[in-house]
Design a protein around this motif. Structure first.
Motif, PDB file in Angstrom:
ATOM      1  N   GLY A 179      -8.562   3.171  11.025  1.00  0.00           N
ATOM      2  CA  GLY A 179      -7.866   1.900   9.992  1.00  0.00           C
ATOM      3  C   GLY A 179      -8.574   1.555   8.749  1.00  0.00           C
ATOM      4  O   GLY A 179      -8.296   0.535   7.759  1.00  0.00           O
ATOM      5  N   ALA A 490      -4.941   3.200  13.657  1.00  0.00           N
ATOM      6  CA  ALA A 490      -5.527   2.075  13.324  1.00  0.00           C
ATOM      7  C   ALA A 490      -6.676   2.204  14.807  1.00  0.00           C
ATOM      8  O   ALA A 490      -7.611   0.977  14.565  1.00  0.00           O
ATOM      9  N   SER A 502      -2.599   3.150   8.832  1.00  0.00           N
ATOM     10  CA  SER A 502      -3.750   2.321   8.532  1.00  0.00           C
ATOM     11  C   SER A 502      -3.053   3.026   6.654  1.00  0.00           C
ATOM     12  O   SER A 502      -3.147   3.084   5.911  1.00  0.00           O
ATOM     13  N   ALA A 515      -5.016  -2.204   7.706  1.00  0.00           N
ATOM     14  CA  ALA A 515      -4.764  -1.412   9.227  1.00  0.00           C
ATOM     15  C   ALA A 515      -3.835  -2.677  10.218  1.00  0.00           C
ATOM     16  O   ALA A 515      -3.589  -3.411   9.609  1.00  0.00           O
TER      17      ALA A 515
END
Length: 518
Positions: A179, A490, A502, A515
């Protein structure tokens, strides 16, 4: 919007494009302006044309303007005339068949002056899953941010555990996580091994499984500085030389898109009129005190091609962008001849990217991004691509990504910069997004929606233009917007191919992790 909007509706009559005497008689460049009532604006590539509403939209001196036409025929007549005057303004030659052939070639994928054909649209749709629902860019949410007072100059993302921020003469180490990225509190100075002052690198390239970092200095363009990331020290200062003569290099990239994850010791570099492959291994097997990079082949152009940027695919296909707007495609084997050269639209190309599978190329200019489909069927109906053979007019027409006139004014006329695809590091996965930076904003296009786009909105020469995107605002200038490697989705539980991504947005003083994890 950030400025007052003014709309001019022209219902009854077609506006006229007329010549305005040049202010500088010494200049040979034609200067065409659009005149409608008291309005007078220069004919530029910033106009967009909306087919369904028969409107031409553009920014004028006092806001956003629209000219609406009474019939489809009147609208098409205006577009045709406008494109002709635009050609003369950009290329400084009369708009006739001979000059258009000189600029675009006899057999080019850029069939300007005509709308995208049904055959071209079919090529764009060939690899689109029509059952899949398009993703929305609004799913990208800020996860966390970090701030320091030292201005950020750039960022280099790693596909392994770490990424790197450039803050003046200092490299700051970031930790890659699902993320986004996190600050490690670790940094190192860039100090030449043989003395001299520290410097801010103009280009960074990771290699040798991301244990080493190659960098270029903006002041010493004939040298490559090789840093051991573990120790944070420059361990070698290599010289770019060919036939004993110093060579200036302005950009460097790995041989392949995932080359930084291998033990490759070769890489590619461009100079103003040069494309070359370089080898860091000493042919004698002994590291010299002043090592010289091995020249492994390439081409020096006699004329000024003004190379500006380059990128490579997963198989090592090479795309190079030029100041004159040309896009050149080379195979992984030969650097001496571009198998496909797509003429420019007059605007310099500041950045290029290519998908992992080499099927798509992205070129960035200040006013638009151009997406090129490289695959096509040759005369024997066999699928190939423009990197391996000359594409000519057999490929699909390129598409443009650009801001709407009101958003171009919202960003204060800031240029689009550093366009790139989602970052894929292995075959079998597809790029989902296209991202670019623009002033205090990040701009996100859904790549699938680009492939599905109709020609309702066209711009320069009738090219299909995509103006469906998502703007992510920040409080300060965006230095770069870049996707993390596909392994850092993510969520650690994401399945291969799952639509999660991400992204990192770097501004003048902040780093934001975003994210797509809803």
């Amino acid at each position: 919007m950030g400025a007052q909007q003014s709309i001019l509706e022209e219902e009854a009559a077609q506006p006229e494009a007329g010549a305005v005497p040049e202010a500088d008689k010494a200049s040979a460049k034609p200067q065409w302006f659009l005149e409608a009532g008291e309005l007078e604006v220069e004919v530029t590539d910033k106009f967009s044309f909306e087919q369904s509403s028969k409107r031409a939209t553009f920014a004028g001196a006092s806001g956003i303007w629209a000219l609406r036409f009474p019939s489809s025929q009147a609208f098409q007549n205006f577009i045709n005339e406008y494109n002709g005057k635009l050609f003369e303004n950009i290329y400084n030659v009369k708009n006739d068949e001979g000059n258009r052939e000189k600029v675009f070639g006899k057999d080019s994928v850029l069939n300007l002056g005509a709308q995208e054909t049904a055959a071209s649209r079919e090529q764009w749709l060939e690899d689109v899953d029509m059952e899949e629902a398009p993703s929305t860019a609004e799913r990208f949410k800020d996860k966390y941010a970090q701030n320091k007072n030292t201005p950020i100059k750039g960022v280099r993302m790693g596909a392994g555990d770490r990424s790197y921020l450039v803050r003046d003469d200092q490299i700051e180490v970031l930790k890659n996580v699902y993320g986004g990225v996190q600050d490690t509190g670790t940094s190192f100075k860039i100090t030449p091994r043989k003395g001299g002052s520290t410097f801010t690198p103009s280009k960074l390239m990771l290699m040798n499984r991301e244990r080493r970092m190659n960098m270029l200095s903006p002041d010493t363009r004939t040298k490559l500085f090789n840093t051991d990331i573990e120790t944070g020290k420059i361990v070698n200062e290599w010289s770019f030389k060919k036939d004993g003569t110093d060579v200036e290099i302005k950009d460097i990239v790995n041989d392949t898109r995932a080359g930084q994850l291998t033990d490759e010791d070769t890489f590619l570099g461009i100079g103003q009129n040069r494309l070359a492959r370089w080898d860091m291994r000493d042919p004698t097997g002994i590291v010299q005190d002043s090592p010289v990079l091995g020249y492994q082949g390439g081409k020096d152009y006699a004329s000024k091609v003004n190379f500006n940027c380059m990128a490579t695919s997963g198989d090592g296909y090479i795309v190079v962008g030029s100041e004159d707007g040309q896009i050149r495609m080379y195979s992984e084997r030969s650097l001496t001849r571009a198998n496909t050269a797509i003429p420019g639209l007059g605007a310099p190309i500041s950045a290029v990217d290519v998908t992992y599978d080499g099927k798509w190329v992205l070129a960035t200019t200040r006013n638009y991004l151009m997406v090129v489909k490289t695959t096509y069927k040759d005369a024997k109906e066999k699928e190939t691509n423009g990197f391996k053979s000359r594409m000519g007019s057999r490929g699909a027409a390129p598409r443009l990504l650009r801001l709407k006139a009101e958003d171009a004014e919202l960003v204060g006329g800031a240029p689009l910069q550093k366009g790139k695809f989602t970052w894929i590091t292995e075959s079998g996965r597809e790029e989902r997004w296209i991202v670019a930076s623009c002033g205090n904003y990040t701009v996100l296009w859904n790549f699938r929606q680009v492939k599905l786009a109709t020609n309702d909105v066209v711009s320069y020469g009738g090219l299909t233009t995509c103006t469906s995107y998502h703007l992510i605002p920040k409080q300060e200038s965006v230095v770069d917007s870049v996707f993390m490697a596909d392994k850092f989705t993510a969520s650690p539980s994401a399945r291969p191919g799952q639509d999660e991504s991400s992204m990192v947005i770097v501004t003048s003083n902040n780093v934001f992790s975003l994210a797509d994890d809803e």
